[in-house]
Enzyme design. Structure first.
Site, mmCIF file in Angstrom:
data_model
loop_
_atom_site.group_PDB
_atom_site.id
_atom_site.type_symbol
_atom_site.label_atom_id
_atom_site.label_comp_id
_atom_site.label_asym_id
_atom_site.label_seq_id
_atom_site.Cartn_x
_atom_site.Cartn_y
_atom_site.Cartn_z
ATOM 1 N N HIS A 116 -5.132 2.786 -5.649
ATOM 2 C CA HIS A 116 -4.600 3.838 -4.764
ATOM 3 C C HIS A 116 -5.712 4.483 -3.940
ATOM 4 O O HIS A 116 -5.903 5.700 -3.967
ATOM 5 C CB HIS A 116 -3.849 4.893 -5.587
ATOM 6 C CG HIS A 116 -2.718 5.526 -4.813
ATOM 7 N ND1 HIS A 116 -1.501 5.827 -5.362
ATOM 8 C CD2 HIS A 116 -2.633 5.927 -3.519
ATOM 9 C CE1 HIS A 116 -0.718 6.385 -4.457
ATOM 10 N NE2 HIS A 116 -1.390 6.450 -3.322
ATOM 11 N N GLN A 117 -6.432 3.637 -3.217
ATOM 12 C CA GLN A 117 -7.555 4.131 -2.423
ATOM 13 C C GLN A 117 -7.340 3.951 -0.923
ATOM 14 O O GLN A 117 -8.238 4.232 -0.133
ATOM 15 C CB GLN A 117 -8.856 3.424 -2.835
ATOM 16 C CG GLN A 117 -8.939 1.956 -2.380
ATOM 17 C CD GLN A 117 -10.308 1.342 -2.605
ATOM 18 O OE1 GLN A 117 -10.668 1.010 -3.714
ATOM 19 N NE2 GLN A 117 -11.086 1.197 -1.533
ATOM 20 N N ALA A 118 -6.142 3.477 -0.539
ATOM 21 C CA ALA A 118 -5.934 3.175 0.881
ATOM 22 C C ALA A 118 -6.155 4.419 1.753
ATOM 23 O O ALA A 118 -6.635 4.321 2.871
ATOM 24 C CB ALA A 118 -4.539 2.613 1.095
ATOM 25 N N ASP A 171 -2.284 -1.837 -3.638
ATOM 26 C CA ASP A 171 -3.089 -0.621 -3.787
ATOM 27 C C ASP A 171 -2.342 0.368 -4.667
ATOM 28 O O ASP A 171 -2.870 1.430 -4.995
ATOM 29 C CB ASP A 171 -3.339 -0.007 -2.392
ATOM 30 C CG ASP A 171 -4.243 1.206 -2.459
ATOM 31 O OD1 ASP A 171 -5.352 1.085 -3.017
ATOM 32 O OD2 ASP A 171 -3.846 2.279 -1.967
ATOM 33 N N THR A 220 0.852 -1.197 0.000
ATOM 34 C CA THR A 220 0.000 0.000 0.000
ATOM 35 C C THR A 220 0.886 1.244 0.000
ATOM 36 O O THR A 220 0.416 2.335 0.311
ATOM 37 C CB THR A 220 -0.911 0.044 1.252
ATOM 38 O OG1 THR A 220 -0.085 -0.076 2.409
ATOM 39 C CG2 THR A 220 -1.953 -1.058 1.242
ATOM 40 N N SER A 221 2.177 1.083 -0.341
ATOM 41 C CA SER A 221 3.098 2.217 -0.210
ATOM 42 C C SER A 221 3.333 2.916 -1.550
ATOM 43 O O SER A 221 2.703 3.939 -1.837
ATOM 44 C CB SER A 221 4.390 1.748 0.428
ATOM 45 O OG SER A 221 5.125 2.875 0.813
ATOM 46 N N ARG A 222 4.222 2.380 -2.360
ATOM 47 C CA ARG A 222 4.437 2.934 -3.704
ATOM 48 C C ARG A 222 4.708 1.757 -4.648
ATOM 49 O O ARG A 222 5.435 0.811 -4.280
ATOM 50 C CB ARG A 222 5.635 3.897 -3.740
ATOM 51 C CG ARG A 222 5.336 5.291 -3.216
ATOM 52 C CD ARG A 222 4.349 6.072 -4.082
ATOM 53 N NE ARG A 222 4.051 7.389 -3.547
ATOM 54 C CZ ARG A 222 2.990 7.692 -2.798
ATOM 55 N NH1 ARG A 222 2.109 6.770 -2.488
ATOM 56 N NH2 ARG A 222 2.798 8.933 -2.387
ATOM 57 N N GLU A 252 0.992 3.083 -12.467
ATOM 58 C CA GLU A 252 -0.405 3.471 -12.166
ATOM 59 C C GLU A 252 -0.821 4.806 -12.767
ATOM 60 O O GLU A 252 -2.016 5.065 -12.956
ATOM 61 C CB GLU A 252 -0.637 3.497 -10.648
ATOM 62 C CG GLU A 252 0.030 4.644 -9.913
ATOM 63 C CD GLU A 252 -0.268 4.633 -8.405
ATOM 64 O OE1 GLU A 252 -0.101 3.574 -7.766
ATOM 65 O OE2 GLU A 252 -0.666 5.684 -7.883
#
Ligand code: NAD
Length: 329
Positions: free
Chosen positions: A295-297, A258, A232-234, A263
């Site tokens: 990317h919704q975290a 995520d 969930t980082s990059r 992206e």
């Protein structure tokens, strides 16, 4: 102050209108992202407000300067998309939202783990279609499993606490260990040990030259067969081609992401009626044990409120000529 807000989605507008009501700012919302092709839209504005996929490169910033823009207000923490040197040369201030809600991201990481493990997304669809079979829905207990965490900063620490709550054994690698986390039961180990010992590995370190592709073929080779990897980082922490191979070889048992290295051309866009221009994500999507969110975290009410209020405060401080607490220099 007149502010051009780029990469606006319905929810950004809702939050700005809700929390900016009593302010004197005059917002114009643009759906498009800011870059060299769209910089002319900034004419007549004092400030631009941007997000993770706006490109503030040299040409764009020089364009902003020539139109009299004096402030770039980021609605995010990361600023890898801004040419700070050109901004400085052109006397444009850059402000950001350094932290909004570590819990939002940590909780999403756990949501990815639970969904991949207990297959609730599949069970939901099955039951709605009248299929009440449990075949292939079997999961495993998180209790007493080893959860490895790389990066125990704000988000990693929140995630450690959640994982400890499940009764998991929490092992971590960071350049700096936290006494608080150690007291709670987190065991710091070397990077290699964390890779080797984890049943589940969750990435929470920033993307730097040192951490780029920290999960590559060599790292994957040392991990347990069937490991679950969560990012969930990059996106660029993982070498996508290497993880595809590891999924094919069944070395990686589950992957929850995520974020994705490529992206920028995909996330936050509705491409459901388009031809997806990215073969790697299509291949990833073909695996039954891969779960991707776009990317919704960060995307909770609490985080959106914090992002909006901090951005408004940043702009207000600039307007009043006060010291800029969240300036990036
Ligand atoms: P933070 O700065 O509080 O923590 C980062 C931690 O990583 C620090 O403890 C640091 O020492 C550690 N670290 C740095 N280099 C390392 C390395 N080489 N190996 C191991 N650890 C290392 O940051 P944070 O607020 O916890 O955010 C972490 C990351 O989460 C951000 O960099 C960002 O990329 C990502 N993020 C994602 C979302 C999302 O919506 N998916 C939202 C916000 C942040």
């Amino acid at each position: 102050m007149k502010i051009a807000v780029f990469s606006t989605k319905i929810y950004d507008r809702e939050y700005f209108e809700k929390y900016g009501k009593d302010k004197t700012f005059d917002f114009s919302f643009f759906e498009t992202s800011l870059g060299t092709a769209t910089v002319n839209l900034s004419k007549g504005f004092d400030a631009v407000c941007v997000f993770v996929n706006d490109r503030l490169d040299k040409d764009t910033i020089e364009g902003l300067a020539s139109m009299g823009v004096k402030l770039i207000a980021l609605r995010c923490a990361g600023f890898n998309n801004v040419d700070l040197e050109t901004a400085k040369k052109n006397n444009i201030k850059v402000v950001r939202v350094p932290a909004y809600s570590p819990q939002a991201v940590a909780e999403h990481a756990m949501a990815l783990i639970l969904t991949l493990n207990r297959k609730t997304h599949k069970a939901y669809n099955r039951v709605r279609e009248g299929n009440f079979s449990l075949n292939r829905l079997i999961g495993f207990n998180l209790y007493e499993k080893s959860i490895g965490i790389i990066g125990t900063g704000k988000i990693g620490a929140a995630f450690c606490r959640i994982a400890l709550g499940f009764g998991s054994k929490v092992i971590a690698y960071d350049k700096y260990s936290s006494e608080d986390l150690k007291n709670l039961g987190v065991e710091y180990r070397s990077l290699q040990e964390v890779l080797e010992l984890s049943d589940i590995l969750s990435l929470h370190c920033p993307l730097t030259p040192e951490t780029k592709h920290i999960i590559d073929a060599a790292a994957l080779a040392t991990m347990k067969k069937g490991v679950m990897i969560i990012n969930t980082s990059r996106g660029a922490l993982i070498n996508t081609r290497d993880i595809l191979d590891a999924l094919k070889e069944e070395k990686v048992g589950y992957l929850g992401i995520d974020v994705y290295e490529q992206e920028e051309n995909l996330f936050y866009k509705d491409l459901s009626e388009s031809i997806i221009p990215d073969d790697l994500i299509l291949r990833l999507n073909s695996f039954p044990n891969v779960l991707i969110t776009a990317h919704q975290a960060y995307f909770t009410k609490e985080a959106m409120k914090e992002i909006t209020q901090t951005t408004l405060n940043n702009i207000r401080s600039f307007e009043k000529g006060e010291a800029l607490e969240n300036e990036i220099s």
